[in-house]
Every structure is written in structure tokens, then in C-alpha cells.
Design an enzyme around this catalytic site. Structure first.
Site, PDB file in Angstrom:
ATOM      1  CB  SER A 196      -0.966  -0.055   1.185  1.00  0.00           C
ATOM      2  OG  SER A 196      -2.013   0.869   1.050  1.00  0.00           O
ATOM      3  CG  ASP A 291      -6.800  -1.876  -3.947  1.00  0.00           C
ATOM      4  OD1 ASP A 291      -7.184  -0.800  -3.446  1.00  0.00           O
ATOM      5  OD2 ASP A 291      -5.621  -2.269  -3.863  1.00  0.00           O
ATOM      6  CG  HIS A 321      -5.839  -1.920  -0.180  1.00  0.00           C
ATOM      7  ND1 HIS A 321      -4.957  -1.519  -1.149  1.00  0.00           N
ATOM      8  CD2 HIS A 321      -5.339  -1.485   0.997  1.00  0.00           C
ATOM      9  CE1 HIS A 321      -3.970  -0.863  -0.592  1.00  0.00           C
ATOM     10  NE2 HIS A 321      -4.165  -0.830   0.713  1.00  0.00           N
TER      11      HIS A 321
END
Length: 352
Positions: A196, A291, A321
Site C-alpha cells: 500500500s 481495490d 486491499h
């Protein structure tokens, strides 16, 4: 797109604090945040457990990140981390400081032997996440790959806006490349890995090290990375709400880290906008179907390949995610994490 080795699938659910909502086909509410209906849940999620999780999130999304603020998000994340089962036992785990500026870190070494090192940069919208939020994931990574892992406790926004986190991550990579320090030596190739916003930091660290003449990591592993703080890609609208991480939460985090929105398309914070991606190390990019960050990760992989960087890329079908920290919730998320660890092992085998 260039490939070297086989690929399975991969998903994501990292370390973010709230499950607010933000949409693509709606209207602006009183707070100026776009609100809309989420896409319907269908049978494309990877398993029943993940489906149940997403349904629960939609029924009770909780307040958005901008309503909670960094301190409350961190408190909530600590509680989630404490509630998870502990990670597997590792032979040697030590907290230390690395680099000339004394960046905090935790070193996981599955055996006494010195070998390759993965420098791990945690996710969390540049504002949350720490050594504890990803302790279980790092233990799994070290044990599965039989490789030392250095988890970096870089400075976070809003207390420390850009470029503090990039500076810390670059220092950690340089420390590893120099062989560590007595009692925490490293040997063999160094790989940088991030999930991320940690993927954003890994990419930015590699770009800076390339431009400054190195030393570059032998590879970079980017797991559902942020590459575009301007959030301009289609999936930020089509997957904006209802899948766990929301586009508005990411926008809030980006604003905490880089407070001037006119800079969000600056290549110094958004690697997707870098004019030249040549000369970067071999790269793994894995994105997730459901996501909001999917398309910017896919686009970064395509741009790397067009710059003749060896790239492995896949989009994990049916995933969301942050799956690296969802292994105790969803068998499919656990399996997706194992595939990422297999990617790391395969990459190390090819670059040793």
C-alpha cells in the site's frame, strides 16, 4: 510486459483504520465528500469468509478517516493488532536503530546464518501502521522465505510530512547495503518490499537511490502500491466505496502526508508520474481486483515494463486491499500472502 518466472494470484487488505465511504456515481454531501452507492457484492470475491467480511463492512462502515483523525486511527489499529493471533516464532528478533539518523526498525532472522535481507515498509496511508501492525506479516515472510526481514519504523504524517518517510526508508536501504552493524549483519542481496503506502515508499526510495547513484536494492516488491496521490485512475471511482479501503480515506492520508494538493501529481511523491523509470531493479507488482488502488498499480507495472525494467505483474482476482494482514480472517487472503512470499523466494533465487 516482461516476465521472469511463474505467477499465481494475489489480493490485499493492509493496515488502514476505518472503513468509510466514497463513491463514483453520486452527489456531494454537506462535508463536501462525494457519496454514492457501492458496487453490488457478487460471487467474484475469493472465498466465503472474505464475502462475509465485506458484507459486515458495508453494514457498519464506521466513520471515515478524516472524521477519526490520526490518533484515533492508530488506537483502533493497535487494538486490531492485539486481537490477532501472534505470528509464528522466529529464532532471532531484535529491535534496533539503523542508518546515520537512527531510524527505528525490527530485524527478524529465521536462523543464525547471514543471507539476503528484505527491507519491509508497512502500509497505512502514511499516517498509521507500525512495527506491531505488520509484525505477524513480517514473521510469516521471514519464516516462509527463510530470509531476514528488516521492518522499518519510518516517521509518519501528519507529525512528519513528506519527505521524512522517504528519507528514513532510503537510510534503511543504505544501511542494509552496507552490511548492517555488528550483531545485525546482512549478506547477499537486499530487496525492498512495501504494501500500500509502503509500496509507494519503496518505489520512491528506489527512484531516489537510482538518481543519487545507488546503492540500489536488487529487486523491489510492490504489493497493492499507491503510485498516484492524485487518485486519477478509474478504479478510484469504480471501487471507491464498499470494498474496505475507500478512496476518500486514501485522499485524506495523502493530504496528511503531502498537504499541498497541487503536488499530488509530482513524481517526488507519485512515482507513476516519473518521466523516466529506466534503470530500476527487477520488480514484482501485485494488485487486487476490488481495490481503489488497482489501476494505478497496474499502470505502474506497465510503465516499468515499457522502460525495459524486468517486471512480474498480476492482479489477484476476487481480492481486496490489504490481504497481507487478513490471513487469520480469510483462507484465500492467507493463500494470496503465501503466493507473495513465494514470489520473494523466487526473486531471490534469480538474483543471488
Amino acid at each position: 510486459m516482461q516476465a521472469f518466472g511463474s505467477f499465481g494470484s494475489f489480493g490485499s487488505f493492509g493496515s488502514f483504520g476505518s472503513f468509510g465511504s466514497f463513491g463514483s456515481f453520486g452527489s456531494f454531501g454537506q462535508d463536501g465528500i462525494l457519496a454514492c452507492m457501492a458496487e453490488p457484492i457478487d460471487l467474484s470475491l475469493a472465498d466465503a469468509e472474505l464475502t462475509a467480511f465485506i458484507k459486515a463492512v458495508r453494514q457498519d462502515p464506521g466513520p471515515p478517516a478524516r472524521a477519526m483523525g490520526a490518533a484515533e486511527l492508530r488506537r483502533a489499529q493497535r487494538l486490531r493488532a492485539e486481537a490477532r493471533p501472534p505470528g509464528p516464532e522466529i529464532a532471532h528478533v531484535v529491535d534496533l536503530t539503523v542508518g546515520s539518523t537512527g531510524v527505528g526498525a525490527r530485524l527478524y532472522r529465521p536462523s543464525a546464518a547471514y543471507g539476503p535481507l528484505v527491507v519491509f515498509l508497512h502500509g497505512g496511508m502514511w499516517t498509521i501502521g507500525d512495527l506491531e501492525s505488520h509484525d505477524r506479516a513480517c514473521r510469516r515472510l521471514a519464516l516462509t522465505t527463510d530470509t531476514a526481514v528488516l521492518s522499518v519504523d519510518f516517521r509518519r504524517a501528519p507529525e512528519y510530512p513528506w519527505p521524512a518517510a522517504v528519507d528514513d526508508c532510503v537510510e534503511a536501504v543504505r544501511w542494509a547495503a552496507a552490511g548492517g552493524v555488528p550483531g545485525a549483519e546482512t549478506a547477499g542481496p537486499t530487496v525492498v518490499m512495501g504494501d500500500s503506502s509502503g509500496g509507494n515508499l519503496a518505489a520512491l526510495a528506489c527512484l531516489r537511490l537510482r538518481d543519487e547513484g545507488g546503492p540500489l536494492p536488487a529487486a523491489q516488491i510492490l504489493v497493492y502500491p499507491n503510485t498516484d496521490l492524485a487518485l486519477s485512475c478509474p478504479s478510484t471511482r469504480s471501487k471507491a466505496t464498499g470494498w474496505g479501503l475507500t478512496t476518500d480515506d486514501v485522499a485524506w492520508g495523502a493530504g496528511q502526508w503531502v498537504q499541498d494538493p497541487s503536488r499530488h501529481a509530482d513524481p517526488e511523491v507519485s512515482p507513476l508520474y516519473a518521466a523516466d523509470l529506466s534503470g530500476l531493479p527487477p520488480t514484482v507488482v501485485v494488485t487486487a481486483e476490488h481495490d481503489p488502488l488497482r489501476d494505478e498499480g497496474d499502470a505502474y507495472a506497465a510503465r516499468l515494463a515499457s522502460a525495459n525494467v524486468p517486471v512480474r505483474h498480476r492482479c489477484e482476482a476476487g481480492m481486496v486491499h490489504g490481504f497481507l494482514t487478513l490471513d487469520t480472517l480469510s483462507p484465500a487472503a492467507a493463500a494470496a500472502g503465501e503466493r507473495v512470499f513465494a514470489d520473494v523466494t523466487d526473486m531471490l533465487d534469480q538474483i543471488r
